[in-house]
Design an enzyme around this catalytic site. Sequence first.
Site, PDB file in Angstrom:
ATOM      1  N   ASP A  77       0.565  -1.373  -0.161  1.00  0.00           N
ATOM      2  CA  ASP A  77      -0.198  -0.033  -0.050  1.00  0.00           C
ATOM      3  C   ASP A  77       0.819   1.357  -0.053  1.00  0.00           C
ATOM      4  O   ASP A  77       0.374   1.846  -0.809  1.00  0.00           O
ATOM      5  CB  ASP A  77      -1.086  -0.088   0.888  1.00  0.00           C
ATOM      6  CG  ASP A  77      -1.682   1.364   1.436  1.00  0.00           C
ATOM      7  OD1 ASP A  77      -2.485   1.378   0.075  1.00  0.00           O
ATOM      8  OD2 ASP A  77      -1.323   2.432   2.100  1.00  0.00           O
ATOM      9  N   GLU A 103      -1.581  -5.228  -4.015  1.00  0.00           N
ATOM     10  CA  GLU A 103      -0.933  -4.194  -3.224  1.00  0.00           C
ATOM     11  C   GLU A 103      -0.046  -5.327  -2.182  1.00  0.00           C
ATOM     12  O   GLU A 103       1.336  -5.239  -2.064  1.00  0.00           O
ATOM     13  CB  GLU A 103      -1.708  -3.909  -1.809  1.00  0.00           C
ATOM     14  CG  GLU A 103      -2.117  -2.865  -2.452  1.00  0.00           C
ATOM     15  CD  GLU A 103      -3.599  -1.913  -1.336  1.00  0.00           C
ATOM     16  OE1 GLU A 103      -3.391  -0.841  -1.451  1.00  0.00           O
ATOM     17  OE2 GLU A 103      -3.988  -2.571  -0.195  1.00  0.00           O
TER      18      GLU A 103
END
Length: 225
Positions: free
Chosen positions: A48, A120
């Site tokens: 992320d 991610e």
Amino acid sequence: MSDQLQTNLRYTFKRHTLLKHAITHMSFTHEQRLDPSESNERLEFLGDAVLELCISDFLYHRYPDMSEGDLTIKRASLVCEASLAGLARSLSLGNFILLGQGEAAEGGRNKDSILSDALESILGAMFLDGGLEEARALILRLFEPIADKASKQAKDFKTTLQEHLQKGNNGTASYVIIKEEGPPHKKVFTAQAIHKNKVLGTGTGNSKKLAEQEAAKMALVAFKV
């Protein structure tokens, strides 16, 4: 199976355990009675951050005349759960995720939340395995084709609401953050658009500015604008 995924990613892992870690959902670790740390949650946390950095850098240089607020909206549009899930589907990522039988039976391979987190996680694993530039290469390959489209979708609802109120000489709305929840890397904010002590709309977002935009959007919906 991992060979096909690496072909889809156009990247070959030197440490194959990182790739396996990245595609291991917590439902699988729970069902197999593995340590929770063997799921992809920690890699998702790292990925992320890698994604936000690379997208921010990309947008900063691609749109030199765009304001900070518009860049924030565009970035959020690009990295939202639905967008990430769509890109994960383009890589057929759902076919490779290790899921518990229950989660798989409930359609987990096509859930936006699982797919976006897995993408991610892959970015986090690539960062650890090959460095930032390898992760950046995949990010640019995935996101550059949809960047302009995302910009067209990023509407400034606050400005539209302000213009609507001013048409009737009603002044402007103010915004208040009424709630903040979630882990540090995935904060969710709730905002209210307020006018003359009346709540016009409430919205949520992964930044205060986006929550305010959503609140303004809901106010416009209420006004049927």
